[in-house]
Design a protein around this motif. Structure first.
Motif, PDB file in Angstrom:
ATOM      1  N   LEU A 128      -3.430  -1.887  -3.581  1.00 30.44           N
ATOM      2  CA  LEU A 128      -3.308  -0.470  -3.254  1.00 30.44           C
ATOM      3  C   LEU A 128      -4.634   0.096  -2.755  1.00 30.44           C
ATOM      4  CD1 LEU A 128      -0.998   0.878  -6.086  1.00 30.44           C
ATOM      5  CD2 LEU A 128      -0.519   0.837  -3.652  1.00 30.44           C
ATOM      6  N   ALA A 129      -5.730  -0.345  -3.377  1.00 30.39           N
ATOM      7  CA  ALA A 129      -7.038   0.154  -2.956  1.00 30.39           C
ATOM      8  C   ALA A 129      -7.331  -0.275  -1.522  1.00 30.39           C
ATOM      9  CB  ALA A 129      -8.127  -0.351  -3.895  1.00 30.39           C
ATOM     10  N   ALA A 130      -6.960  -1.526  -1.184  1.00 29.35           N
ATOM     11  CA  ALA A 130      -7.179  -2.007   0.178  1.00 29.35           C
ATOM     12  C   ALA A 130      -6.377  -1.167   1.166  1.00 29.35           C
ATOM     13  CB  ALA A 130      -6.788  -3.477   0.274  1.00 29.35           C
ATOM     14  N   VAL A 131      -5.090  -0.944   0.846  1.00 26.85           N
ATOM     15  CA  VAL A 131      -4.241  -0.138   1.726  1.00 26.85           C
ATOM     16  C   VAL A 131      -4.829   1.258   1.886  1.00 26.85           C
ATOM     17  CG1 VAL A 131      -1.952   0.871   2.040  1.00 26.85           C
ATOM     18  CG2 VAL A 131      -2.166  -1.429   1.116  1.00 26.85           C
ATOM     19  N   ALA A 132      -5.257   1.835   0.749  1.00 25.55           N
ATOM     20  CA  ALA A 132      -5.808   3.186   0.793  1.00 25.55           C
ATOM     21  C   ALA A 132      -7.031   3.247   1.708  1.00 25.55           C
ATOM     22  CB  ALA A 132      -6.171   3.659  -0.614  1.00 25.55           C
ATOM     23  N   THR A 133      -7.886   2.226   1.620  1.00 24.86           N
ATOM     24  CA  THR A 133      -9.086   2.220   2.462  1.00 24.86           C
ATOM     25  C   THR A 133      -8.716   2.181   3.935  1.00 24.86           C
ATOM     26  OG1 THR A 133     -10.060   0.902   0.707  1.00 24.86           O
ATOM     27  CG2 THR A 133     -11.332   1.112   2.726  1.00 24.86           C
ATOM     28  N   VAL A 134      -7.767   1.289   4.268  1.00 29.25           N
ATOM     29  CA  VAL A 134      -7.352   1.176   5.668  1.00 29.25           C
ATOM     30  C   VAL A 134      -6.796   2.507   6.163  1.00 29.25           C
ATOM     31  CG1 VAL A 134      -5.719   0.069   7.240  1.00 29.25           C
ATOM     32  CG2 VAL A 134      -6.933  -1.295   5.519  1.00 29.25           C
ATOM     33  N   VAL A 135      -5.896   3.099   5.370  1.00 29.38           N
ATOM     34  CA  VAL A 135      -5.281   4.368   5.778  1.00 29.38           C
ATOM     35  C   VAL A 135      -6.350   5.449   5.908  1.00 29.38           C
ATOM     36  CG1 VAL A 135      -3.636   6.170   5.139  1.00 29.38           C
ATOM     37  CG2 VAL A 135      -3.064   3.786   4.764  1.00 29.38           C
ATOM     38  N   PHE A 136      -7.326   5.404   4.991  1.00 26.13           N
ATOM     39  CA  PHE A 136      -8.419   6.382   5.015  1.00 26.13           C
ATOM     40  C   PHE A 136      -9.159   6.320   6.347  1.00 26.13           C
ATOM     41  CE2 PHE A 136     -12.918   7.331   3.824  1.00 26.13           C
ATOM     42  CZ  PHE A 136     -12.731   8.675   3.537  1.00 26.13           C
ATOM     43  N   VAL A 137      -9.476   5.085   6.776  1.00 26.98           N
ATOM     44  CA  VAL A 137     -10.210   4.936   8.040  1.00 26.98           C
ATOM     45  C   VAL A 137      -9.342   5.389   9.215  1.00 26.98           C
ATOM     46  CG1 VAL A 137     -11.278   3.283   9.599  1.00 26.98           C
ATOM     47  CG2 VAL A 137     -11.692   3.125   7.141  1.00 26.98           C
ATOM     48  N   ILE A 138      -8.067   4.976   9.202  1.00 28.54           N
ATOM     49  CA  ILE A 138      -7.167   5.390  10.287  1.00 28.54           C
ATOM     50  C   ILE A 138      -7.095   6.911  10.354  1.00 28.54           C
ATOM     51  CG2 ILE A 138      -4.765   5.370  11.096  1.00 28.54           C
ATOM     52  CD1 ILE A 138      -4.490   2.613   9.853  1.00 28.54           C
ATOM     53  N   CYS A 139      -7.002   7.503   9.166  1.00 29.17           N
ATOM     54  CA  CYS A 139      -6.902   8.957   9.070  1.00 29.17           C
ATOM     55  C   CYS A 139      -8.144   9.615   9.672  1.00 29.17           C
ATOM     56  CB  CYS A 139      -6.746   9.329   7.611  1.00 29.17           C
ATOM     57  SG  CYS A 139      -6.028  10.935   7.335  1.00 29.17           S
ATOM     58  N   LEU A 140      -9.315   9.018   9.374  1.00 33.15           N
ATOM     59  CA  LEU A 140     -10.559   9.582   9.906  1.00 33.15           C
ATOM     60  C   LEU A 140     -10.606   9.479  11.426  1.00 33.15           C
ATOM     61  CD1 LEU A 140     -13.292   8.270   7.454  1.00 33.15           C
ATOM     62  CD2 LEU A 140     -12.732  10.644   7.914  1.00 33.15           C
ATOM     63  N   PRO A 162       8.362   1.552 -15.205  1.00 30.44           N
ATOM     64  CA  PRO A 162       8.017   2.800 -15.878  1.00 30.44           C
ATOM     65  C   PRO A 162       6.792   2.737 -16.782  1.00 30.44           C
ATOM     66  CG  PRO A 162       9.796   1.725 -17.035  1.00 30.44           C
ATOM     67  CD  PRO A 162       9.466   0.843 -15.872  1.00 30.44           C
ATOM     68  N   ASP A 163       6.232   1.542 -17.041  1.00 29.76           N
ATOM     69  CA  ASP A 163       5.101   1.436 -17.952  1.00 29.76           C
ATOM     70  C   ASP A 163       3.935   2.274 -17.426  1.00 29.76           C
ATOM     71  OD1 ASP A 163       2.996   0.803 -19.532  1.00 29.76           O
ATOM     72  OD2 ASP A 163       3.284  -1.356 -19.453  1.00 29.76           O
ATOM     73  N   ALA A 164       3.542   3.289 -18.208  1.00 28.61           N
ATOM     74  CA  ALA A 164       2.524   4.241 -17.731  1.00 28.61           C
ATOM     75  C   ALA A 164       1.209   3.549 -17.407  1.00 28.61           C
ATOM     76  CB  ALA A 164       2.312   5.332 -18.782  1.00 28.61           C
ATOM     77  N   ARG A 165       0.943   2.404 -18.049  1.00 31.81           N
ATOM     78  CA  ARG A 165      -0.327   1.725 -17.771  1.00 31.81           C
ATOM     79  C   ARG A 165      -0.374   1.232 -16.325  1.00 31.81           C
ATOM     80  NH1 ARG A 165      -0.225  -2.607 -22.317  1.00 31.81           N
ATOM     81  NH2 ARG A 165       1.936  -2.557 -21.621  1.00 31.81           N
ATOM     82  N   ARG A 166       0.823   1.008 -15.745  1.00 33.64           N
ATOM     83  CA  ARG A 166       0.843   0.686 -14.306  1.00 33.64           C
ATOM     84  C   ARG A 166       1.068   1.948 -13.499  1.00 33.64           C
ATOM     85  NH1 ARG A 166       5.227  -4.037 -13.468  1.00 33.64           N
ATOM     86  NH2 ARG A 166       4.397  -5.617 -14.860  1.00 33.64           N
ATOM     87  N   LEU A 167       2.060   2.728 -13.976  1.00 31.77           N
ATOM     88  CA  LEU A 167       2.551   3.852 -13.182  1.00 31.77           C
ATOM     89  C   LEU A 167       1.457   4.869 -12.880  1.00 31.77           C
ATOM     90  CD1 LEU A 167       5.016   5.432 -12.035  1.00 31.77           C
ATOM     91  CD2 LEU A 167       5.199   6.504 -14.255  1.00 31.77           C
ATOM     92  N   ILE A 168       0.694   5.257 -13.905  1.00 33.31           N
ATOM     93  CA  ILE A 168      -0.255   6.360 -13.737  1.00 33.31           C
ATOM     94  C   ILE A 168      -1.330   6.016 -12.700  1.00 33.31           C
ATOM     95  CG2 ILE A 168      -1.988   7.747 -14.950  1.00 33.31           C
ATOM     96  CD1 ILE A 168       0.823   8.642 -15.548  1.00 33.31           C
ATOM     97  N   PRO A 169      -2.024   4.872 -12.844  1.00 30.62           N
ATOM     98  CA  PRO A 169      -3.021   4.576 -11.804  1.00 30.62           C
ATOM     99  C   PRO A 169      -2.383   4.301 -10.444  1.00 30.62           C
ATOM    100  CG  PRO A 169      -3.028   2.874 -13.524  1.00 30.62           C
ATOM    101  CD  PRO A 169      -2.063   3.891 -13.948  1.00 30.62           C
ATOM    102  N   ALA A 170      -1.245   3.611 -10.436  1.00 29.56           N
ATOM    103  CA  ALA A 170      -0.628   3.278  -9.148  1.00 29.56           C
ATOM    104  C   ALA A 170      -0.165   4.535  -8.425  1.00 29.56           C
ATOM    105  CB  ALA A 170       0.545   2.321  -9.355  1.00 29.56           C
ATOM    106  N   THR A 171       0.371   5.488  -9.188  1.00 29.19           N
ATOM    107  CA  THR A 171       0.910   6.670  -8.543  1.00 29.19           C
ATOM    108  C   THR A 171      -0.213   7.496  -7.900  1.00 29.19           C
ATOM    109  OG1 THR A 171       2.642   8.304  -8.820  1.00 29.19           O
ATOM    110  CG2 THR A 171       0.862   8.423 -10.385  1.00 29.19           C
ATOM    111  N   PHE A 172      -1.406   7.445  -8.523  1.00 33.35           N
ATOM    112  CA  PHE A 172      -2.545   8.148  -7.928  1.00 33.35           C
ATOM    113  C   PHE A 172      -2.825   7.607  -6.529  1.00 33.35           C
ATOM    114  CE2 PHE A 172      -6.950   9.144  -7.069  1.00 33.35           C
ATOM    115  CZ  PHE A 172      -7.089  10.425  -7.572  1.00 33.35           C
ATOM    116  N   MET A 173      -2.844   6.262  -6.437  1.00 31.56           N
ATOM    117  CA  MET A 173      -3.176   5.662  -5.142  1.00 31.56           C
ATOM    118  C   MET A 173      -2.053   5.864  -4.143  1.00 31.56           C
ATOM    119  SD  MET A 173      -5.221   2.305  -6.064  1.00 31.56           S
ATOM    120  CE  MET A 173      -6.025   2.071  -7.596  1.00 31.56           C
ATOM    121  N   VAL A 174      -0.794   5.705  -4.599  1.00 29.78           N
ATOM    122  CA  VAL A 174       0.321   5.889  -3.679  1.00 29.78           C
ATOM    123  C   VAL A 174       0.338   7.332  -3.175  1.00 29.78           C
ATOM    124  CG1 VAL A 174       2.827   5.830  -3.430  1.00 29.78           C
ATOM    125  CG2 VAL A 174       1.672   4.056  -4.724  1.00 29.78           C
TER     126      VAL A 174
END
Lengths: 229, 412
Positions: B66-78, B354-366
């Protein structure tokens, strides 16, 4: 050895109508106490009070002399555990996750449990277990297996309080039976003395024959009789 | 994540009943046998620990992806936008600026103590000042803010869904958006400047939730249910207030301003606004991240969580506070961005469970990724900028439908 003592417990949801009052009993962590009583009499409420989920209006509940209201939640959760009749799952959790959640009070770190944590948490057994209709919704075989587990856990020094609507279960798994009616325990004693024709008539409003069965097991059995009409 | 089947243990009861012992002894045998052959606690503990390790590996992979995807999208967005310049120029400006940042840190000892010759930036400036302005004054703060807002709204929505045990709940359930709207609308009505408008919106959001929370304390009963009811009541009262102000506002000057504010926009975001809301969103999100396990337990139900030793009243108070600070600071800089807080957690849950230990951090990035994509569309689709709220719904709804159909057999 641990003792759970309830002295003059009184509870009310709205402050006016008392669900139960002057309720007292005590038990040790090598007994299975079964509560029988009609629907809506307050059996679940009592169990929740024992867990301090519904704090009492008056009276005291003590574990080994300590008032449960003065115990931190986590400490209480390590001492007494409560299995509700049904948990409604809003989200599709995995079974393993739910099992782990059940071990929460015994984990040192809730976020990152270590291997030792798991070991300790599985070794750690709570002293008292409250079961709200543990056989409800189970098929016949699983009901009996559940009662087997209850008896096996008794050997591990877990004191249990269960509620049930099947008086036969008291003969199979319980040491003591309490009949809850009119806001208190009307009778407490061994199943053979408490589960009688008269008492069952009073709780359920039907006639039940209780016979001694002599076969591969020896115990009493309840036979419900057809109604008058 | 496949869970391995535990080896099944032989049924001891049947064997014991055929021993023909008198009933008391037979019962003892049954108990003993069942007890002795019960799944070995050590084995179970090890299996649990092993599965947990797998789980942690999965989480690590998930977040790196997710972090990799976010970085790519961030650059595209810029790089995307309507300013008249080439992508290469923008990219060079971005690289130059980033490198300059690193170099200036590395040069600190050189400048202060003269340990070594100060380094110079290897990327030569071949572009105009305007490109740097577009990249570093306009787009950078805006897109960083978009990331934080998307992530923040999603994380507060996700935690509210756990606290209120309802997947249809969004971050606005306790009236925070209505409160922030009223604050902003009043500020615009009285002709305050943009900074003061933001501050009013923030205060409005916090006050609305504070009001809903204290109202809920007056009633008995299921605490989460009462809270939702109080939130709905406060929300609708504030909506009425909003309407009154809109009704009274001059139609040709203030009303359009109000309407545009309510539709949400990232256009007005500057470094100064980012400096205000960025730390708030980050710190509060980290706070929620630390409470994942409690969120899991609270999703089981209030009594269940308390029986497992969670002080739910306290945890709820903290979570509501954190989520409200996040939402208020998001809303106060960009207006109302609907849909993200409810649907992004749901989309994430469909994929990671639904496990919040995955959901909470993942949802931030998504959430960050989603809102950056929305921002690209807002800025590039037509000549003038489209309000965010319109695009979030237009993009979000189809994504949600497609996912719902795809993962029928998964977590849904």
């Amino acid at each position: 050895m641990s003792t759970l003592t309830v002295e003059n417990a009184c509870f009310s949801y709205d402050g006016k109508t008392e669900i139960f009052s002057g309720l007292s009993f005590s038990m040790e962590n090598k007994e299975v106490l079964c509560i029988l009583g009609p629907n809506g009499i307050g059996k679940t409420t009592l169990l929740k009070s024992l867990m301090n989920l519904h704090p009492l209006k008056s009276g005291v509940i003590r574990v080994d002399g300590t008032d449960i209201r003065h115990m931190p939640r986590r400490e209480l959760a390590r001492t007494i555990s409560f299995i509700p009749q049904a948990v409604q799952f809003t989200f599709p959790y995995k079974v393993l996750d739910v099992v782990l959640m059940g071990r929460t009070p015994h984990l040192n770190s809730m976020a990152r449990p270590s291997e030792e944590d798991y070991q300790e948490s599985i070794d750690a057994i709570r002293r008292f277990l409250l079961l709200d209709e543990p056989t409800n919704h189970l098929d016949y075989g699983k009901q009996m297996q559940t009662l087997d587990i209850i008896r096996a856990m008794k050997e591990q020094n877990v004191g249990m309080i269960m509620t049930t609507h099947n008086p036969d279960h008291t003969f199979i798994a319980c040491d003591k039976v309490a009949i809850m009616n009119h806001g208190a325990f009307t009778t407490v004693g061994p199943p053979n003395e408490v589960v009688t024709k008269k008492n069952l008539r009073e709780i359920y409003g039907i006639d039940v024959d209780i016979i001694d069965y002599h076969g591969s097991v020896e115990r009493k059995v309840c036979i419900p009789l057809p109604g008058d009409r | 994540m496949e869970t391995k089947q535990q080896p099944t243990h032989p049924e001891p009861a049947a064997a014991a009943t055929e021993t023909g012992l008198p009933d008391g002894e037979a019962a003892d045998v049954i108990d003993k046998e069942r007890f002795d052959t019960a799944p070995d606690a050590r084995e179970a503990a090890l299996a649990g620990a092993m599965l947990d390790q797998q789980e942690r590996r999965y989480r690590k992979r998930l977040f790196l992806t997710l972090a990799a995807v976010a970085t790519v999208v961030f650059v595209i967005c810029l790089l995307s936008g309507r300013y008249n310049c080439t992508k290469a120029e923008l990219l060079a400006s971005l690289g130059h600026g980033l490198l300059q940042g690193v170099i200036s840190v590395l040069n600190l000892p050189a400048e202060h103590w003269g340990w070594w010759q100060p380094l110079s930036n290897p990327i030569e400036v071949t572009w105009g000042q305007d490109i740097d302005t577009v990249m570093w004054t306009v787009r950078m703060p805006r897109i960083l803010a978009v990331m934080l807002i998307g992530g923040g709204l999603s994380i507060s929505g996700a935690s509210f869904q756990c606290v209120f045990r309802n997947p249809l709940v969004s971050e606005g359930i306790l009236g925070v958006s209505n409160g922030a709207s009223l604050g902003a609308v009043l500020a615009i009505f009285f002709g305050f400047g943009p900074a003061l408008t933001s501050l009013c919106a923030f205060a409005g959001g916090m006050l609305a939730v504070g009001l809903a929370y204290s109202c809920s304390k007056m009633f008995r009963g299921n605490p989460t249910l009462v809270l939702v009811l109080a939130g709905t009541v406060v929300g609708s009262l504030l909506t009425a207030g909003n309407s009154i102000v809109k009704y009274l506002a001059p139609q040709d000057t203030k009303l359009p301003q109000i309407t545009f504010w309510l539709m949400g926009s990232f256009a007005g975001i500057s470094w100064s606004k980012l400096r205000f809301m960025g730390p708030l969103i980050l710190i509060c999100s980290l706070g929620i991240l630390r409470m994942c396990w409690q969120l899991n337990l609270m999703a089981l139900g209030d009594d269940e969580a308390r029986a497992l030793g969670v002080d739910t009243a306290r945890a709820r108070k903290i979570l509501i506070f954190l989520a409200t600070v996040i939402t208020s600071s998001a809303v106060c800089v960009c207006g109302i961005v609907g849909w993200v807080g409810m649907v992004i957690p749901q989309i994430t849950r469909l994929v990671v469970g639904p496990d919040a230990r995955r959901l909470i951090p993942a949802t931030f990035m998504v959430g960050s990724i989603f809102l950056m994509l929305v921002d690209i569309v807002c800025r590039t689709l037509v000549v003038t900028e489209i309000p965010v709220g319109i695009i979030t719904s237009l993009i979000g709804a189809p994504i949600f439908l497609v996912l719902l159909k795809r993962v029928k057999e998964g977590w849904a």
